[in-house]
Design a protein around this motif. Structure first.
Motif, PDB file in Angstrom:
ATOM      1  N   ILE A 102       0.878  -1.164   0.000  1.00 55.90           N
ATOM      2  CA  ILE A 102       0.000   0.000   0.000  1.00 55.90           C
ATOM      3  C   ILE A 102       0.917   1.216   0.000  1.00 55.90           C
ATOM      4  O   ILE A 102       1.957   1.216   0.666  1.00 55.90           O
ATOM      5  N   PHE A 106      -1.973   6.985   2.296  1.00 60.40           N
ATOM      6  CA  PHE A 106      -2.965   5.967   1.981  1.00 60.40           C
ATOM      7  C   PHE A 106      -4.350   6.409   2.440  1.00 60.40           C
ATOM      8  O   PHE A 106      -4.485   7.279   3.290  1.00 60.40           O
ATOM      9  N   ASP A 110      -8.906   1.904   2.356  1.00 56.88           N
ATOM     10  CA  ASP A 110      -8.095   0.998   1.537  1.00 56.88           C
ATOM     11  C   ASP A 110      -7.208   0.120   2.417  1.00 56.88           C
ATOM     12  O   ASP A 110      -7.054  -1.081   2.167  1.00 56.88           O
ATOM     13  N   LEU A 111      -6.629   0.712   3.458  1.00 56.12           N
ATOM     14  CA  LEU A 111      -5.766  -0.049   4.355  1.00 56.12           C
ATOM     15  C   LEU A 111      -6.575  -1.123   5.084  1.00 56.12           C
ATOM     16  O   LEU A 111      -6.165  -2.282   5.144  1.00 56.12           O
TER      17      LEU A 111
END
Length: 121
Positions: A102, A106, A110-111
Motif C-alpha cells: 500500500i 494511503f 483501503d488499508l
C-alpha cells in the motif's frame, strides 16, 4: 483478536496508523525500525505484518527475507507500506515474497480493506 505488527520509522505515520487500526478493532504492535520489527515479530508472532521499505538498521526487504526463512512466517501476510509508487520497487517487494503493498499517503478504508483481505473480518 487479530494482531498486526506495523514497522515504520516515521513517528507521525506510525502513531496515526496504529490509532486507525486500533479503531478498526485490531491489536497493533509497532516498531520504529527493522531491527526492532524483527525482534518483535519473532517474540510476538503477529497475524500480519505491515512494513515500510526504507528504514534504519534493517530495511523492509531484508526484514522480509529474514522472516521468510523462519517456518512460522512462511505464510504470514506481509504488506509493504511505501511512499514509492515506482513499479520497480513494488515488483521487487512482491518478488521478494511480500503479499501486497500500500502506498503512502494511503486511504484509511483501503488499508482496512487490504487487512480484511488477508485476515478476514
Amino acid at each position: 483478536m487479530k494482531r498486526i505488527l506495523l514497522v515504520e520509522d516515521n513517528n507521525a505515520i506510525r502513531e496515526n496508523t496504529c490509532e486507525l487500526l486500533e479503531l478498526a478493532n485490531y491489536t497493533v504492535l509497532s516498531a520504529c525500525n527493522g531491527k526492532e520489527g524483527l525482534d518483535m515479530a519473532l517474540k510476538e508472532k503477529p497475524d500480519l505484518i505491515i512494513c515500510d521499505i526504507m528504514m534504519p538498521e534493517i530495511d523492509g526487504y531484508h526484514l522480509l527475507e529474514i522472516l521468510r526463512r523462519e517456518s512460522f512466517f512462511e505464510n504470514t501476510p506481509f504488506v509493504f507500506f511505501t511512499a514509492s509508487a515506482e513499479k520497480s520497487e513494488i515488483k521487487k517487494g512482491l518478488d521478494a515474497g511480500a503479499n501486497d503493498y500500500i502506498t503512502k499517503p494511503f486511504d484509511a478504508d483501503d488499508l482496512v480493506q487490504l487487512i480484511v483481505k488477508y485476515l478476514g473480518e
